[in-house]
Every structure is written in C-alpha cells, then in structure tokens.
Design an enzyme around this catalytic site. Structure first.
Site, PDB file in Angstrom:
ATOM      1  N   HIS A 113     -10.951 -13.156  -0.509  1.00 24.37           N
ATOM      2  CA  HIS A 113     -10.335 -11.990  -1.227  1.00 24.37           C
ATOM      3  C   HIS A 113     -11.529 -11.577  -2.189  1.00 24.37           C
ATOM      4  O   HIS A 113     -12.384 -12.145  -2.738  1.00 24.37           O
ATOM      5  CB  HIS A 113      -9.324 -12.730  -2.096  1.00 24.37           C
ATOM      6  CG  HIS A 113      -8.642 -11.513  -2.915  1.00 24.37           C
ATOM      7  ND1 HIS A 113      -8.706 -10.982  -3.908  1.00 24.37           N
ATOM      8  CD2 HIS A 113      -7.517 -11.034  -2.693  1.00 24.37           C
ATOM      9  CE1 HIS A 113      -8.257  -9.975  -4.527  1.00 24.37           C
ATOM     10  NE2 HIS A 113      -7.025  -9.920  -3.507  1.00 24.37           N
ATOM     11  N   GLU A 183      -8.970  -4.651   2.551  1.00 29.56           N
ATOM     12  CA  GLU A 183      -8.472  -4.401   1.286  1.00 29.56           C
ATOM     13  C   GLU A 183      -9.727  -3.705   0.544  1.00 29.56           C
ATOM     14  O   GLU A 183     -10.828  -4.345   0.008  1.00 29.56           O
ATOM     15  CB  GLU A 183      -8.158  -5.666   0.337  1.00 29.56           C
ATOM     16  CG  GLU A 183      -7.009  -6.505   1.168  1.00 29.56           C
ATOM     17  CD  GLU A 183      -6.484  -7.212  -0.205  1.00 29.56           C
ATOM     18  OE1 GLU A 183      -5.164  -6.806  -0.467  1.00 29.56           O
ATOM     19  OE2 GLU A 183      -7.124  -7.789  -0.681  1.00 29.56           O
TER      20      GLU A 183
HETATM   21  P1  PGA Z   1      -2.589  -4.999  -5.772  1.00 34.54           P
HETATM   22  O1  PGA Z   1      -3.700  -6.373  -5.165  1.00 34.54           O
HETATM   23  O2  PGA Z   1      -1.568  -4.571  -4.722  1.00 34.54           O
HETATM   24  O3  PGA Z   1      -1.987  -5.390  -7.379  1.00 34.54           O
HETATM   25  O4  PGA Z   1      -3.573  -3.833  -5.723  1.00 34.54           O
HETATM   26  C1  PGA Z   1      -3.836  -6.494  -3.843  1.00 34.54           C
HETATM   27  C2  PGA Z   1      -4.928  -7.653  -3.941  1.00 34.54           C
HETATM   28  O5  PGA Z   1      -5.672  -8.020  -4.623  1.00 34.54           O
HETATM   29  O6  PGA Z   1      -4.478  -8.410  -2.589  1.00 34.54           O
END
Ligand code: PGA
Length: 271
Positions: A113, A183
């Site tokens: 992440h 992401e």
């Molecule tokens: P968010 O976070 O949906 O609050 O933008 C997503 C993540 O960090 O996986």
C-alpha cells in the site's frame, strides 16, 4: 452479459479505535455480504481485530485459497491483513508475520500500500512481503500506483517496475493467488471527484495486465485480477464498476461507512 463477480475490499487503515465500534460496522457489512450472490467482500481491519471479527483461522502454510482468482464463495466477509512482515519469523519485535495473520483468520493480505511504501517499504521489501504472504497461504492484493502523472508517461514506468519487481520474485505457481490494485497515490484520500475516469482506469488495467504477462506469460498475466482504489465512493463506484473493465475495488474511507460500502456491494452484485 452480466459480470462474473467483483471483489469489493475495504481497507480500514488505523480505524476504528475500539473492537466494539469495529464489530458494529462489521455487522452491518456482513449483512450486506450475506445477500450478495456473486460479489466477494473483503475487509482489512486493524490486525488485533481480525480474529474477533470472524476470521476463520487457518493453519499457517496451508492455503485457504480456493475458488476463482477473485476469492472463495460470496456470502461471508473475508478477512485481510493490511500488511505482513517481510520476515518469516524470529527476533523482530513489533512485527507480525504472514503465518500469524493467517492463523488469526486472514485469507488475504494487502501488500505494498502506498502508505507502507511512504513509510519505507522499497520495491524489494514489498516483493519479500508478497512472497511471505503467498507462502503462508494468503491471497495477495498488491497495490501499485504512481505518485503523480507527469507529461512524459514516466508514471507508466513506475507502475511497470512495481509490478515486475514482485511478480518476478514470487513462485510462478502461486501467481494465481495474486490480485493487483491500481491505486494512484494522487487519488487516495482526496475528494471523490478526483478519482480518475473509468476510461483512464480501463487503460491502466490493460497496461497492468500486459505488464504482468511480460513476467507470467500471456495466460496468467492477462487473467490477473485488477482492482481500482483511490477516493471511491458509492457514486463514482458505479461508473468505475460498469465501464472500467476491472475486477473490483479497494475502498478506504467509505468502507467504514456501512451505508455507503453496503451500496457499493449491492451495486456490484447487480451488474
Ligand atoms: P480512500 O483510500 O478510498 O480513502 O481514498 C483508498 C486506499 O488507500 O486504499
């Protein structure tokens, strides 16, 4: 043609403060998950809550992984770890191993992440963590994504390196337990209209699958499930699920809002 079944994952990060609050949010999500016919629901709570929220447990080293690439059968909320140690076991005070998390009931692990990468996880560490998780029988949700979109497409190279460094380090036989979550860091924790458009996510998902195919070969690479994460809410989730040709979502903030997350599950299950 209706969709074969999405994976909707919630990353709770370091929330909530108490087990009581966690149980309340979870109970509501579990009710929604129970009526899902084809959507696999995964929650990554803070590690100390995994067992209490109903993690099924499992023998470390024995894969609980069954079913299609997106996960086991729908109905039950599956537990995910938010991170695992890059070490197998030993004198690493404060760390929690993949086997311990598996034993506590996790079936998945989020690896790489951006918040862990920002805290110091290099590509090499992320690859070690993915290996540990897979070898402990956890399915891996590998997060990749650029920090910013430059005009020279360097961001594609960033994502390519993140995918390559992990896939080339793991045992190819375990690659079927891998999911990749795209992401983009610039879209995490922002306002909900800052999420990329479905067409853009669609292009990135193709790029990620092609990149995976360079390492895993066409068959496994092009089949690898790809999720999208970054400022997903119940509104933008609809267009993303419908038009971005992805296999699901990784949701941060909105996964702690049972109503909103429940709506996402319901919508995913309806298409
Ligand atoms: P968010 O976070 O949906 O609050 O933008 C997503 C993540 O960090 O996986």
């Amino acid at each position: 043609m209706s969709h074969k079944g999405f994976l909707i994952a919630g990353n709770w990060k370091m929330h909530p403060d108490t087990l009581g609050e966690a149980k309340a949010v979870f109970a509501s999500i579990a009710r929604k998950a129970k009526s899902a016919r084809k959507t696999v629901v995964v929650i990554a709570p803070p590690a100390p809550f995994i067992r209490d929220l109903g993690g099924k447990g499992g023998k470390a080293g024995k894969s609980g992984a069954k079913g299609n690439a997106n996960g086991g059968r729908p109905g039950i909320v599956r537990m995910a770890a938010q991170d695992v140690s890059e070490h197998h076991s030993g004198a690493f005070t404060g760390s929690v191993s993949a086997r311990e998390l598996r034993s506590a009931g996790a079936e998945y692990a989020i690896i790489g992440h951006s918040e862990r990468r920002a805290a110091g996880d290099t590509g090499e560490i992320v690859a070690k963590k993915a290996k540990q998780a897979l070898e402990a029988g956890l399915r891996v949700i590998l997060c990749v994504g650029e920090t910013e979109r430059d005009g020279h497409a360097r961001y594609l190279q960033t994502v390519r390196e993140q995918v390559h460094s992990v896939l080339s380090a793991i045992d190819k036989k375990l690659a079927r337990w891998m999911t990749i979550a795209y992401e983009p860091v610039w879209a995490i924790g922002k306002s909900y209209d800052s999420a990329p458009k479905p067409q853009d996510i669609h292009e990135m998902s193709i790029y990620i699958r092609k990149t995976a195919a360079e390492v895993l070969g066409k068959k496994s690479g092009l089949d690898i499930p790809v999720l999208y994460g970054g400022s997903v809410d119940a509104e933008n989730a609809k267009a993303i699920l419908k038009d971005a040709s992805i296999d699901g979502l990784l949701v941060g903030r909105e996964s702690l809002d049972p109503k909103s997350f429940g709506n996402i599950i319901e919508y995913a299950d309806s298409i």
